[in-house]
Design an enzyme around this catalytic site. Structure first.
Site, mmCIF file in Angstrom:
data_model
loop_
_atom_site.group_PDB
_atom_site.id
_atom_site.type_symbol
_atom_site.label_atom_id
_atom_site.label_comp_id
_atom_site.label_asym_id
_atom_site.label_seq_id
_atom_site.Cartn_x
_atom_site.Cartn_y
_atom_site.Cartn_z
ATOM 1 N N ASP A 65 0.655 -1.134 -0.228
ATOM 2 C CA ASP A 65 0.108 -0.129 -0.072
ATOM 3 C C ASP A 65 0.649 0.843 -0.052
ATOM 4 O O ASP A 65 1.546 1.888 0.771
ATOM 5 C CB ASP A 65 -1.135 -0.038 1.257
ATOM 6 N N VAL A 66 1.185 1.728 -0.762
ATOM 7 C CA VAL A 66 1.498 3.098 -1.378
ATOM 8 C C VAL A 66 1.580 4.296 -0.154
ATOM 9 O O VAL A 66 3.100 4.535 0.041
ATOM 10 C CB VAL A 66 2.006 3.316 -2.877
ATOM 11 N N ASN A 92 2.225 5.365 -9.901
ATOM 12 C CA ASN A 92 1.252 5.265 -10.706
ATOM 13 C C ASN A 92 -0.171 4.895 -9.882
ATOM 14 O O ASN A 92 -1.620 5.124 -10.345
ATOM 15 C CB ASN A 92 1.215 3.908 -11.989
ATOM 16 N N TYR A 158 -8.859 14.429 -5.098
ATOM 17 C CA TYR A 158 -8.240 14.007 -6.009
ATOM 18 C C TYR A 158 -7.884 15.778 -7.286
ATOM 19 O O TYR A 158 -6.197 15.341 -7.175
ATOM 20 C CB TYR A 158 -8.951 13.638 -6.975
ATOM 21 N N ALA A 161 -5.080 16.532 -4.561
ATOM 22 C CA ALA A 161 -3.671 15.711 -4.642
ATOM 23 C C ALA A 161 -3.278 15.555 -6.295
ATOM 24 O O ALA A 161 -1.090 16.032 -6.053
ATOM 25 C CB ALA A 161 -4.248 14.265 -4.395
ATOM 26 N N ILE A 191 -9.037 7.571 -19.901
ATOM 27 C CA ILE A 191 -8.285 6.232 -20.583
ATOM 28 C C ILE A 191 -9.299 5.636 -19.998
ATOM 29 O O ILE A 191 -9.564 5.301 -19.295
ATOM 30 C CB ILE A 191 -6.943 6.233 -20.050
HETATM 31 P P1 NAD Z 1 -7.437 1.730 -12.253
HETATM 32 O O1 NAD Z 1 -8.159 2.192 -10.263
HETATM 33 O O2 NAD Z 1 -7.842 1.384 -12.724
HETATM 34 O O3 NAD Z 1 -5.943 0.748 -11.580
HETATM 35 C C1 NAD Z 1 -5.184 1.415 -9.861
HETATM 36 C C2 NAD Z 1 -4.262 0.192 -9.859
HETATM 37 O O4 NAD Z 1 -3.896 1.150 -8.498
HETATM 38 C C3 NAD Z 1 -5.312 -0.660 -9.035
HETATM 39 O O5 NAD Z 1 -4.912 -2.058 -9.796
HETATM 40 C C4 NAD Z 1 -5.580 -0.375 -7.510
HETATM 41 O O6 NAD Z 1 -5.520 -2.007 -6.939
HETATM 42 C C5 NAD Z 1 -4.019 -0.241 -7.133
HETATM 43 N N1 NAD Z 1 -4.140 0.899 -6.168
HETATM 44 C C6 NAD Z 1 -4.832 1.708 -5.524
HETATM 45 N N2 NAD Z 1 -4.296 1.655 -4.181
HETATM 46 C C7 NAD Z 1 -3.386 1.482 -4.234
HETATM 47 C C8 NAD Z 1 -2.298 1.456 -3.246
HETATM 48 N N3 NAD Z 1 -2.856 1.956 -1.559
HETATM 49 N N4 NAD Z 1 -1.423 1.127 -2.572
HETATM 50 C C9 NAD Z 1 -0.466 0.637 -3.691
HETATM 51 N N5 NAD Z 1 -1.551 0.264 -5.413
HETATM 52 C C10 NAD Z 1 -2.963 0.973 -5.142
HETATM 53 O O7 NAD Z 1 -6.400 3.649 -11.880
HETATM 54 P P2 NAD Z 1 -6.248 3.598 -13.678
HETATM 55 O O8 NAD Z 1 -7.068 4.410 -14.587
HETATM 56 O O9 NAD Z 1 -5.429 2.805 -14.177
HETATM 57 O O10 NAD Z 1 -5.322 5.601 -13.693
HETATM 58 C C11 NAD Z 1 -3.971 4.739 -12.779
HETATM 59 C C12 NAD Z 1 -3.228 6.930 -12.315
HETATM 60 O O11 NAD Z 1 -4.165 7.239 -13.711
HETATM 61 C C13 NAD Z 1 -3.970 6.651 -10.925
HETATM 62 O O12 NAD Z 1 -2.587 7.907 -10.525
HETATM 63 C C14 NAD Z 1 -4.962 8.052 -11.785
HETATM 64 O O13 NAD Z 1 -5.626 9.078 -11.182
HETATM 65 C C15 NAD Z 1 -4.319 7.949 -13.130
HETATM 66 N N6 NAD Z 1 -5.510 8.890 -13.976
HETATM 67 C C16 NAD Z 1 -6.343 8.225 -14.187
HETATM 68 C C17 NAD Z 1 -6.984 8.504 -15.275
HETATM 69 C C18 NAD Z 1 -7.614 8.127 -16.323
HETATM 70 O O14 NAD Z 1 -8.572 8.272 -17.642
HETATM 71 N N7 NAD Z 1 -8.098 6.776 -15.934
HETATM 72 C C19 NAD Z 1 -7.017 10.357 -15.959
HETATM 73 C C20 NAD Z 1 -6.085 11.228 -14.738
HETATM 74 C C21 NAD Z 1 -5.719 10.529 -13.905
#
Ligand code: NAD
Length: 255
Positions: A65-66, A92, A158, A161, A191
């Protein structure tokens, strides 16, 4: 023969069990990296690491857990034992808790900051010890454009952060530059991952509505894919981008 761009580099990717992190893990593996697939959900991380091993690459799944500094320290100790170095860190892992501001508790606010911002601090601080020693390192942080395209009305925590992650990126780049460490940030939007689908679901939208929204609003007329982001992370993690640092790159099919 095409040379691999990350051959034998040791790369740690947080939240790599699914979505964007998983796509980054696959891309890095294809480019020859030894990938540490880290996630709070061990079953997700194991699944991805197994996939990387199937294509003949070295990979290690670690549950961490980061937001918990002690867990992050233990993870890096394990990485040191197995690989002896850390070349690339991709921060990420992230969560969204979309809650209208007037209803948001202090704990709910803290939970988002703890993963996205404190998590990036915890991992970058642990990783830089190795990178400074090696006089080499690449740190890529993930943030989000502010405001995001969808559902931004309940995303004060969000947004805060992610603004923090971007400021952290620029200042850390200044501090670590003399050690030949590049620190950059990617701000993806719209995405096609679970996170986006969950946000849409909460806003009462279906995938077809999402795609219609993308067609109407995004200049390139489509949603992004996790691979779109992985390609840019790869660029920032390899030496082709070695004179870029402290930058935030929006990857969202438009300005
Ligand atoms: P997702 O929710 O599909 O995947 C996130 C992963 O992080 C999951 O596998 C989850 O188990 C893991 N995770 C959650 N909390 C955690 C913790 N405390 N410690 C370790 N792992 C943890 O998200 P995504 O869409 O793949 O997004 C990845 C990154 O990109 C994130 O930082 C998100 O904020 C950013 N982002 C995504 C989008 C989008 O459109 N999907 C847009 C802007 C930013």
């Amino acid at each position: 023969m095409v040379s691999m761009r990350l051959l034998d580099k040791v790369a740690v990717i947080t939240g790599a069990g699914r979505g964007i992190g998983k796509a980054i893990a696959l891309k890095f593996s294809e480019e020859g990296a030894k990938v540490i697939v880290s996630d709070i959900e061990l079953s997700y991380a194991n699944g991805v690491a197994e996939k990387l091993k199937e294509i003949g690459r070295e990979a290690l799944a670690i549950k961490a857990d980061v937001s918990q500094q002690q867990e992050v320290k233990l993870m890096f100790k394990q990485i040191e034992r197995q690989f002896g170095r850390v070349d690339i860190l991709v921060n990420n892992a992230g969560i969204r808790r979309d809650i209208p501001f007037h209803k948001m508790s202090g704990e709910e606010w803290d939970s988002v900051i703890a993963v996205q911002l404190r998590g990036s601090f915890n991992c970058a601080q642990a990783a830089q010890r190795y990178m400074v020693r090696q006089n080499y390192g690449k740190i890529v942080n993930l943030s989000s454009p502010i405001p995001a395209a969808l559902g931004n009305r309940a995303q004060t925590s969000y947004s805060a952060a992610n603004a923090g992650v971007e400021a952290f990126t620029k200042t850390l780049a200044v501090e670590l530059g003399r050690h030949n460490i590049n620190v950059n940030c990617i701000a993806p939007d719209f995405i096609d991952t679970e996170m986006t689908r969950n946000t849409a679901r909460r806003a009462g939208m279906y995938l077809t509505d999402l795609k219609r929204f993308a067609l109407a609003q995004i200049p390139l007329r489509r949603m992004g894919t996790p691979e779109d982001i992985a390609n840019v992370v790869l660029f920032l993690a390899c030496d082709e981008s070695s004179f870029i640092s402290g930058q935030v790159i929006c990857v969202r099919g438009g300005p």
